[in-house]
Design a protein around this motif. Structure first.
Motif, mmCIF file in Angstrom:
data_model
loop_
_atom_site.group_PDB
_atom_site.id
_atom_site.type_symbol
_atom_site.label_atom_id
_atom_site.label_comp_id
_atom_site.label_asym_id
_atom_site.label_seq_id
_atom_site.Cartn_x
_atom_site.Cartn_y
_atom_site.Cartn_z
ATOM 1 N N TYR A 115 0.835 -1.199 0.000
ATOM 2 C CA TYR A 115 0.000 0.000 0.000
ATOM 3 C C TYR A 115 0.873 1.253 0.000
ATOM 4 C CZ TYR A 115 -3.708 3.275 1.345
ATOM 5 O OH TYR A 115 -4.597 4.323 1.372
ATOM 6 N N ILE A 116 1.968 1.206 0.733
ATOM 7 C CA ILE A 116 2.819 2.389 0.871
ATOM 8 C C ILE A 116 3.741 2.569 -0.331
ATOM 9 C CG2 ILE A 116 4.538 3.529 2.314
ATOM 10 C CD1 ILE A 116 3.520 1.796 4.653
ATOM 11 N N TYR A 117 4.366 1.455 -0.765
ATOM 12 C CA TYR A 117 5.436 1.549 -1.767
ATOM 13 C C TYR A 117 5.117 0.853 -3.089
ATOM 14 C CZ TYR A 117 7.969 2.736 2.514
ATOM 15 O OH TYR A 117 8.362 3.305 3.706
ATOM 16 N N GLY A 118 4.058 0.050 -3.128
ATOM 17 C CA GLY A 118 3.716 -0.656 -4.349
ATOM 18 C C GLY A 118 4.320 -2.031 -4.464
ATOM 19 N N VAL A 119 5.157 -2.421 -3.492
ATOM 20 C CA VAL A 119 5.776 -3.747 -3.498
ATOM 21 C C VAL A 119 5.658 -4.333 -2.098
ATOM 22 C CG1 VAL A 119 7.875 -5.083 -3.894
ATOM 23 C CG2 VAL A 119 7.406 -3.058 -5.287
ATOM 24 N N ASN A 120 5.063 -5.512 -1.987
ATOM 25 C CA ASN A 120 4.887 -6.138 -0.687
ATOM 26 C C ASN A 120 6.163 -6.792 -0.185
ATOM 27 O OD1 ASN A 120 2.223 -5.712 0.340
ATOM 28 N ND2 ASN A 120 1.436 -6.920 -1.379
ATOM 29 N N GLU A 121 6.118 -7.223 1.080
ATOM 30 C CA GLU A 121 7.294 -7.823 1.708
ATOM 31 C C GLU A 121 7.827 -9.012 0.908
ATOM 32 O OE1 GLU A 121 4.566 -6.876 3.033
ATOM 33 O OE2 GLU A 121 4.893 -5.817 4.923
ATOM 34 N N SER A 122 6.936 -9.711 0.221
ATOM 35 C CA SER A 122 7.336 -10.867 -0.590
ATOM 36 C C SER A 122 7.954 -10.466 -1.911
ATOM 37 C CB SER A 122 6.105 -11.734 -0.854
ATOM 38 O OG SER A 122 5.166 -11.021 -1.645
ATOM 39 N N GLY A 123 7.899 -9.198 -2.234
ATOM 40 C CA GLY A 123 8.392 -8.726 -3.517
ATOM 41 C C GLY A 123 7.321 -8.621 -4.581
ATOM 42 N N ALA A 124 6.090 -9.030 -4.243
ATOM 43 C CA ALA A 124 4.989 -8.969 -5.200
ATOM 44 C C ALA A 124 4.528 -7.526 -5.383
ATOM 45 C CB ALA A 124 3.832 -9.826 -4.721
ATOM 46 N N VAL A 125 4.227 -7.160 -6.613
ATOM 47 C CA VAL A 125 3.747 -5.824 -6.917
ATOM 48 C C VAL A 125 2.305 -5.688 -6.436
ATOM 49 C CG1 VAL A 125 3.188 -4.205 -8.771
ATOM 50 C CG2 VAL A 125 5.288 -5.554 -8.881
ATOM 51 N N ASP A 126 2.025 -4.580 -5.789
ATOM 52 C CA ASP A 126 0.675 -4.273 -5.314
ATOM 53 C C ASP A 126 0.265 -2.941 -5.913
ATOM 54 O OD1 ASP A 126 -1.649 -3.642 -4.013
ATOM 55 O OD2 ASP A 126 -0.903 -4.035 -1.996
ATOM 56 N N GLY A 127 -0.670 -2.971 -6.854
ATOM 57 C CA GLY A 127 -1.068 -1.755 -7.556
ATOM 58 C C GLY A 127 -2.190 -0.998 -6.887
ATOM 59 N N SER A 128 -2.589 -1.405 -5.686
ATOM 60 C CA SER A 128 -3.719 -0.739 -5.021
ATOM 61 C C SER A 128 -3.268 0.312 -4.019
ATOM 62 C CB SER A 128 -4.591 -1.782 -4.299
ATOM 63 O OG SER A 128 -3.858 -2.426 -3.275
ATOM 64 N N GLY A 129 -1.975 0.639 -4.041
ATOM 65 C CA GLY A 129 -1.423 1.521 -3.031
ATOM 66 C C GLY A 129 -1.687 2.992 -3.260
ATOM 67 N N TYR A 130 -0.906 3.807 -2.581
ATOM 68 C CA TYR A 130 -1.136 5.245 -2.482
ATOM 69 C C TYR A 130 -0.232 6.040 -3.405
ATOM 70 C CZ TYR A 130 -0.856 9.951 -0.456
ATOM 71 O OH TYR A 130 -0.838 11.303 -0.276
ATOM 72 N N ALA A 131 -0.806 6.722 -4.396
ATOM 73 C CA ALA A 131 -0.094 7.675 -5.264
ATOM 74 C C ALA A 131 1.255 7.127 -5.717
ATOM 75 C CB ALA A 131 0.083 9.001 -4.536
ATOM 76 N N LEU A 132 1.245 5.930 -6.272
ATOM 77 C CA LEU A 132 2.492 5.195 -6.496
ATOM 78 C C LEU A 132 3.322 5.727 -7.656
ATOM 79 C CD1 LEU A 132 1.172 1.542 -6.004
ATOM 80 C CD2 LEU A 132 2.469 2.938 -4.380
ATOM 81 N N TYR A 133 2.712 6.413 -8.605
ATOM 82 C CA TYR A 133 3.416 6.735 -9.843
ATOM 83 C C TYR A 133 3.623 8.231 -10.052
ATOM 84 C CZ TYR A 133 2.497 1.837 -10.734
ATOM 85 O OH TYR A 133 2.457 0.464 -10.623
ATOM 86 N N PHE A 134 3.569 8.985 -8.975
ATOM 87 C CA PHE A 134 3.746 10.430 -9.116
ATOM 88 C C PHE A 134 5.146 10.759 -9.607
ATOM 89 C CE2 PHE A 134 4.796 14.702 -7.801
ATOM 90 C CZ PHE A 134 3.658 15.408 -8.141
ATOM 91 N N LYS A 135 5.212 11.670 -10.579
ATOM 92 C CA LYS A 135 6.478 12.092 -11.168
ATOM 93 C C LYS A 135 6.480 13.611 -11.269
ATOM 94 C CE LYS A 135 9.391 11.359 -15.274
ATOM 95 N NZ LYS A 135 9.460 10.695 -16.600
ATOM 96 N N SER A 136 7.371 14.257 -10.540
ATOM 97 C CA SER A 136 7.440 15.728 -10.553
ATOM 98 C C SER A 136 7.707 16.231 -11.960
ATOM 99 C CB SER A 136 8.555 16.215 -9.619
ATOM 100 O OG SER A 136 8.256 15.919 -8.278
ATOM 101 N N GLY A 137 7.094 17.341 -12.301
ATOM 102 C CA GLY A 137 7.279 17.918 -13.626
ATOM 103 C C GLY A 137 6.422 17.263 -14.682
ATOM 104 N N GLN A 138 5.533 16.381 -14.271
ATOM 105 C CA GLN A 138 4.621 15.730 -15.205
ATOM 106 C C GLN A 138 3.246 15.491 -14.582
ATOM 107 O OE1 GLN A 138 4.847 11.356 -16.366
ATOM 108 N NE2 GLN A 138 5.333 12.305 -18.343
ATOM 109 N N SER A 139 3.245 14.827 -13.435
ATOM 110 C CA SER A 139 1.989 14.346 -12.852
ATOM 111 C C SER A 139 1.112 15.459 -12.294
ATOM 112 C CB SER A 139 2.288 13.338 -11.742
ATOM 113 O OG SER A 139 3.059 12.255 -12.225
ATOM 114 N N GLU A 140 1.632 16.667 -12.211
ATOM 115 C CA GLU A 140 0.813 17.782 -11.721
ATOM 116 C C GLU A 140 -0.320 18.118 -12.689
ATOM 117 O OE1 GLU A 140 4.953 18.300 -9.963
ATOM 118 O OE2 GLU A 140 4.129 17.855 -11.945
ATOM 119 N N LEU A 141 -0.182 17.700 -13.955
ATOM 120 C CA LEU A 141 -1.230 17.904 -14.953
ATOM 121 C C LEU A 141 -1.512 16.594 -15.667
ATOM 122 C CD1 LEU A 141 -0.051 21.311 -16.466
ATOM 123 C CD2 LEU A 141 -2.094 20.949 -15.068
#
Length: 619
Positions: free
Chosen positions: A573-599
């Motif tokens: 939820y926090i980082y997008g990757v669980n303790e097992s290494g599995a990707v979790d896409g239900s987390g919080y604002a995982l793909y924000f990129k400065s200079g792009q994601s603002e719009l």
């Protein structure tokens, strides 16, 4: 592109009991044909038909592609209040919430087009109303009505442009009808130029519009106070930070204080006029949106977007697509509850703040109409509740209005602008903030706390108060953007989530699990529904602020149900990757990129329709 006809012919049709201007448009953005059954002379030669034309402009605010769904509950996510539920997909609503949206995402298409349809409808009204016979030669009553309609059209066009700009930045802009536009292949216009034009338009609109108490219009129509509030909002956006095309950085212009001055004065005018006031009950502010308008006699709702008709074009899915979740078999009807609170948001509210239990849906309704407490990651935005309406079947269109401008916003915008201009808050600004907090705590001044008087501390207090006051109302992300605090706040919230999960810092005493007993839903007040739940270990305001009885892994006492609280927040939820290494896409604002994601990117098909239109910001 098809040729645009050189005549203005406007169809007027009946929709429910109200007449509605319907300007049909082809699928191409900014390309509008107006097939006829009434000429513009017939429409604008009649006060009644002109009112229908203005209703048609308002119509483009609502529906699935307006504030009935996408503009209200998808585009404003995510900040430090709410996010969209579900797993990340760049091609659906979760892509927007997670800041990883692709230009091929169809959720970007229709809202963009609908906003431009609103601008086109307004442009036609703005051109023809001043040329009409009732405007120039009518009775005094007719002239007053036509001036009012012109003011509404100018204000609505300003808001349509504002909504486009705050989501897409620099965009093509036309202030004349498409049939008058010699070249529909428009380039992007600098947002500052657009904002300066609409601020001037709003200044004119204000001179044309009556105060609400003069017109007795409902809050679904723009009056002088609403136009002033809208002008204040837009002025602070113009004076705030935004992502610039040339630098790909968040910047604000050196003359920003002049726009703060506009905002301060417009808000002060509304405050001193006294047409609007704070509703004594925070809960009733939102119940009034659910067909219970008598609950807002103080007129806190300065301007709301009206929903009606039971269809995707003119009604809203508020309370179904978002809001408190209700089981399919509940006698209160099904509600999906697709917007979820960030767990740490619960702990931003002080004990005794009545806004918490209205804003956060801590339970959902079961098939048996019982209250089932949810985990920390499944709290919903509970200002919208299907059971507050009189529709208790499987319907999705519930007629719930969208709160576009409230009086508490006027107070806090005034306080913010005043503080910035005076390098610290005046006594009136302090009082404005205090008034909002006093209502939040039910008039209990002991819980309000001291209001800071230093500029920086007062600004921080405003930032916090707006988080608590407007959660789930589509405001927070855009506030953070204009303050250039979005990236900082996302990072800070992620760190808070880490501390929450690990029981550190201010979350040291937060329970790992909660034990409770299901109880019958009684449709009482939001607070009473929660205080009537039997929690193991004491009252709600004790249980959620002390460790789990018996330790983190303790079994629930007999007769109680266990739900995860701290334990619900995972590394995924926090980082997008669980303790097992599995990707979790239900987390919080995982793909924000400065200079792009603002719009947001412009939908790729729209770009392909105009060879002068560019896809910027790295999309």
């Amino acid at each position: 592109m098809k040729n645009v006809k050189n005549t203005y012919r406007i169809g007027v049709v009946s929709m429910a009991a109200a007449a509605l201007l319907f300007i049909s448009s082809c699928e191409k953005y900014l390309e509008v044909e107006n097939p006829s059954n009434l000429t513009q002379d017939a429409v604008f030669g009649s006060v009644s038909y002109t009112n229908s034309a203005i209703t048609g402009v308002y119509n483009r605010l609502m529906g699935d592609d307006g504030y009935g769904s996408r503009l209200a509950i998808i585009y404003p996510q995510s900040a430090d209040d709410f996010k969209t539920s579900g797993s990340y997909n760049a091609l659906d609503r979760r892509g927007i919430s997670e800041y990883g949206v692709a230009p091929q995402n169809t959720e970007l298409n229709n809202p963009f087009r609908q906003l431009y349809e609103g601008i086109e409808r307004a442009n036609i009204c703005i051109k023809f109303i001043p040329l009409s016979d009732p405007y120039n030669n009518g009775t005094e009553s007719e002239k007053t009505q036509m001036r009012k309609f012109l003011g509404e059209a100018l204000a609505l066009r300003a808001w349509f442009f504002h909504e486009i700009i705050r989501n897409w930045g620099d965009v093509p802009a036309s202030f004349i009808p498409s049939a008058d536009q010699p070249d529909l292949y428009l380039e992007k216009m600098d947002r500052d130029e657009i904002y300066d034009q609409v601020l001037a338009d709003l200044e004119q609109a204000i001179t044309l519009l009556p105060w609400q108490t003069e017109s007795n219009d409902p809050s679904t129509r723009i009056t002088k106070g609403a136009a002033k509030g809208i002008r204040a909002r837009i002025a602070l956006a113009r004076g705030g930070y935004s992502l610039r095309r040339d630098s790909r950085k968040m910047e604000r212009r050196t003359d920003y204080q002049s726009y703060y001055q506009i905002a301060r004065q417009e808000c002060l005018d509304v405050i001193e006029r006294g047409d609007n006031g704070l509703n004594a009950s925070f809960e009733n502010v939102f119940k009034s949106l659910h067909g219970q308008s008598s609950l807002d006699a103080s007129r806190e709702m300065v301007f709301k977007v009206g929903a009606y008709g039971g269809n995707a074009r003119t009604d809203s899915k508020l309370g179904y697509g978002n809001g408190l979740r209700q089981n399919t078999s509940s006698s209160w009807g099904y509600a999906n509850g697709g917007v979820r609170a960030v767990p740490t948001y619960f702990y931003e509210f002080g004990i005794g703040d009545t806004r918490r239990d209205v804003t956060l849906g801590l339970f959902e309704l079961t098939a048996q109409d019982n209250k089932q407490v949810v985990t920390s990651i499944n709290m919903t935005d509970a200002k919208f509740r299907k059971y507050w309406t009189n529709i208790h079947d499987q319907s999705q269109s519930l007629g719930i209005d969208w709160p576009l401008l409230r009086y508490s916003d006027i107070l806090l915008l005034f306080a913010e602008a005043d503080n910035e201009l005076n390098s610290g808050p005046s006594a009136q600004a302090v009082q404005a903030l205090k008034d909002v907090r006093m209502r939040a705590y039910g008039g209990n001044e002991a819980n309000v706390g001291a209001i800071p008087i230093g500029k920086d501390d007062f600004f921080k207090a405003i930032v916090k108060e707006r988080l608590l006051e407007f959660g789930g109302e589509g405001i927070r992300k855009y506030d953070l953007l204009r303050w250039n605090l979005l990236k900082t706040t996302l990072d800070e919230t992620r760190e808070k989530l880490r501390q929450f999960r690990l029981s550190e810092g201010v979350y040291e005493e937060v329970p790992n699990r909660i034990f409770y007993k299901q109880s019958a839903f009684t449709n009482s007040t939001a607070s009473e529904e929660l205080t009537s739940i039997d929690f193991a270990g004491g009252a709600m305001d004790e249980v959620f602020f002390k460790p789990t009885p018996g330790g983190d892994k303790a079994a629930p006492p007999e007769g109680y149900t266990s739900i995860n609280w701290r334990e619900a927040v995972t590394n995924g939820y926090i980082y997008g990757v669980n303790e097992s290494g599995a990707v979790d896409g239900s987390g919080y604002a995982l793909y924000f990129k400065s200079g792009q994601s603002e719009l947001l990117p412009i939908y790729n098909e729209i770009v392909s329709e105009n060879y002068r239109l560019t896809q910027d910001y790295g999309y």
